[in-house]
Enzyme design. Structure first.
Site, mmCIF file in Angstrom:
data_model
loop_
_atom_site.group_PDB
_atom_site.id
_atom_site.type_symbol
_atom_site.label_atom_id
_atom_site.label_comp_id
_atom_site.label_asym_id
_atom_site.label_seq_id
_atom_site.Cartn_x
_atom_site.Cartn_y
_atom_site.Cartn_z
ATOM 1 N N HIS A 183 0.817 -1.225 0.000
ATOM 2 C CA HIS A 183 0.000 0.000 0.000
ATOM 3 C C HIS A 183 0.843 1.265 0.000
ATOM 4 O O HIS A 183 0.350 2.346 -0.316
ATOM 5 C CB HIS A 183 -1.021 -0.015 1.146
ATOM 6 C CG HIS A 183 -0.428 0.194 2.495
ATOM 7 N ND1 HIS A 183 0.046 -0.827 3.259
ATOM 8 C CD2 HIS A 183 -0.217 1.318 3.213
ATOM 9 C CE1 HIS A 183 0.518 -0.350 4.383
ATOM 10 N NE2 HIS A 183 0.371 0.943 4.387
ATOM 11 N N HIS A 215 8.004 -2.301 2.173
ATOM 12 C CA HIS A 215 7.780 -0.856 2.027
ATOM 13 C C HIS A 215 9.077 -0.060 1.801
ATOM 14 O O HIS A 215 9.164 0.750 0.882
ATOM 15 C CB HIS A 215 7.083 -0.295 3.262
ATOM 16 C CG HIS A 215 5.831 -1.008 3.624
ATOM 17 N ND1 HIS A 215 4.916 -1.421 2.682
ATOM 18 C CD2 HIS A 215 5.316 -1.394 4.805
ATOM 19 C CE1 HIS A 215 3.906 -2.021 3.284
ATOM 20 N NE2 HIS A 215 4.126 -2.021 4.569
#
Ligand code: NAP
Length: 484
Positions: free
Chosen positions: A178, A240
């Site tokens: 995300h 990430h």
């Protein structure tokens, strides 16, 4: 703000795990915002599926409650909520058994875009892929969306990739990180490749080093036992932080297309050198006024898992030879912030008498909070007294610059889900990328496991262990302050 609406075709989005935390907290409230801003076409349907026995009305109520709990100001738009709930359906299903699959097969339309969101534990991914295929629900145009964690090492990631590849082509698989859906992460590419200013300086001639920081104030309480099997390296760095590193370091792709961007990211991961163990600092937070210690949260008094990690990495290619990339992430730190800072080299020579300070331009890209960009420049301090120089920020918060409130910027999840429907894979990880990231990560983890390295302690609410500060200090550099 009036959203620019990019039309999408009608679709059936099936959310496996539609009753779970992620679905209620992020996916459905995000879809509601897209619906409300007019980005869902007539005839779009969302079908949730999980084991819980529930009828459609029960599920609609669950999501109405979730919007109230997790939504922003749009939760007051009762009219839009009622229309959105009408788009929702629910069917009980068992990912590991036979129950519910025939019913799902009869619900999903064949003549619209089909997307299947696997918002369930990764151990169920293979079962879902298999049954979607066996019950002839999916076709060669269907898309599947899978969540992190994508494996816990190279071997498990390969097994997961295989379980999906048995029934779906890579072009159909959308692996979510995300972070890639965050507005500022995409702005990173816009800043790099949309301006003439930065790209000529984006190399080892002008860049001294790069810092990537993702700091959280929360601990692992509540999911301590789960986190203890993973740690900051697996939970944050492998996905990430490495994605951010790739976007900042990659060569310009020939176009903003899925494979063009992902090919360049893959080259960065493959060019990452193994990290010297002396350049890795792992830590665990101590108890503080706001909560227990990491080991108490993890319910494991002998845990060696890190809640903090800092490391110095190098990318072995022409552009970045000799430029350190410092990565840092941790829990229970002094502020919640995510930032990438490109620290440029000192001027070789100052023409201003008495100016002994090392002035540096720093381009900081803030992912959160206050998404924006801050360029540190050197100017003359106002007033008499000759040419005294001072460093000041050219600070731009996107919300201010674009004249809208922060909550109007689409959330990462809503943006990514709509990309799935549009068939755009640019902001999703490809299978080979994930495997390459694990191939770099695995030996580092094995190294500290074999050495039985004990994480350093750090104060809750601090910037991490002292040794992490030293990682830069001993090279005459300094971490940027962690500011919320
Ligand atoms: P969760 O709250 O435990 O939800 C799991 C969902 O799976 C529930 O809807 C559960 O519903 C369903 N489920 C479990 N076993 C099933 C089975 N055999 N057949 C069909 N459905 C089944 O988990 P979550 O936090 O939403 O996480 C979902 C996925 O997203 C995980 O892979 C997680 O790692 C990932 N993720 C979550 C977050 C987050 O913030 N929550 C963030 C990043 C990634 P029933 O019990 O009714 O079957």
């Amino acid at each position: 703000m009036v959203s620019r609406v990019i039309p999408v075709d009608p679709f059936d989005l099936v959310i496996f795990g539609g009753t779970g935390d992620l679905a209620r907290r992020k996916i459905l409230p995000g879809l509601f915002r897209r619906f409300r801003s007019g980005q869902m076409p007539e005839g779009a349907r969302i079908i949730a599926a999980a084991r819980s026995e529930m009828d459609r009305a029960g599920y609609q109520q669950m999501i109405a409650d979730a919007i109230q709990e997790f939504g922003a100001e749009e939760k007051n738009d009762k009219d839009a909520i009622a229309k959105f709930l009408d788009v929702l359906d629910y069917t009980p299903i068992d990912a590991k058994g036979k129950d519910g699959w025939a019913a799902l097969a009869s619900m999903v339309r064949k003549d619209v875009i089909q997307a299947f969101y696997f918002s369930v534990a990764p151990s169920l991914f293979g079962d879902l892929a298999q049954r979607l295929h066996d019950y002839k629900i999916s076709n060669d145009q269907s898309r599947i969306v899978v969540e992190k964690p994508f494996g816990r090492d190279l071997e498990t990631a390969k097994a997961l990739n295989k379980s999906l590849a048995d029934h779906f082509d890579e072009k159909q698989i959308y692996r979510i990180d995300h972070y890639l859906g965050k507005e500022t992460v995409q702005n990173l590419m816009a800043v790099r490749f949309g301006n003439v200013l930065f790209e000529p300086l984006w190399n080892n001639h002008y860049v001294d080093h790069i810092q990537i920081t993702v700091a959280e104030t929360v601990g692992v309480g509540g999911r301590g036992a789960y986190y203890d099997r993973s740690g900051a390296m697996r939970d944050m760095v492998q996905n990430h932080l490495m994605q951010l590193l790739c976007l900042i370091a990659m060569e310009p792709p020939s176009q903003f297309g899925a494979d063009e961007v992902r090919d360049e990211k893959l080259k960065v991961i493959r060019a990452l050198k193994p990290v010297d163990p002396h350049h890795i600092v792992r830590g665990q937070y101590d108890a503080g006024p706001d909560g227990p210690s990491y080991r108490e949260d993890a319910e494991n008094p002998r845990s060696f898992t890190e809640s903090f990690i800092a490391m110095k990495c190098h990318i072995d290619n022409w552009r970045w030879a000799g430029v350190p990339f410092y990565l840092r992430t941790g829990k229970r730190m002094k502020a919640r912030t995510s930032e990438i800072a490109v620290v440029f080299k000192d001027l070789g020579h100052s023409i201003f008498e008495g100016d002994e300070k090392r002035h540096r331009n720093i381009l900081a890209i803030r992912l959160q909070p206050n998404e924006g960009i801050d360029l540190q420049v050197t100017i003359k301090e106002p007033g008499p007294g000759g040419m005294r120089l001072v460093d000041v920020p050219l600070d731009m918060t996107f919300a201010d610059a674009l004249g809208h409130a922060e909550h109007e910027v689409p959330d990462a999840y809503e943006r990514l889900i709509m990309d799935v429907i549009r068939g755009s894979q640019t902001l999703f990880m490809r299978g080979d990328e994930v495997e390459a990231a694990w191939a770099w990560t695995d030996p580092l983890i094995q190294g500290w496991e074999e050495r039985n390295d004990v994480p350093k302690h750090y104060d809750a609410g601090s910037s991490g262990p002292e040794d992490a500060l030293m990682l830069l200090h001993r090279e005459g550099r300094k971490w940027r302050d962690i500011k919320g």
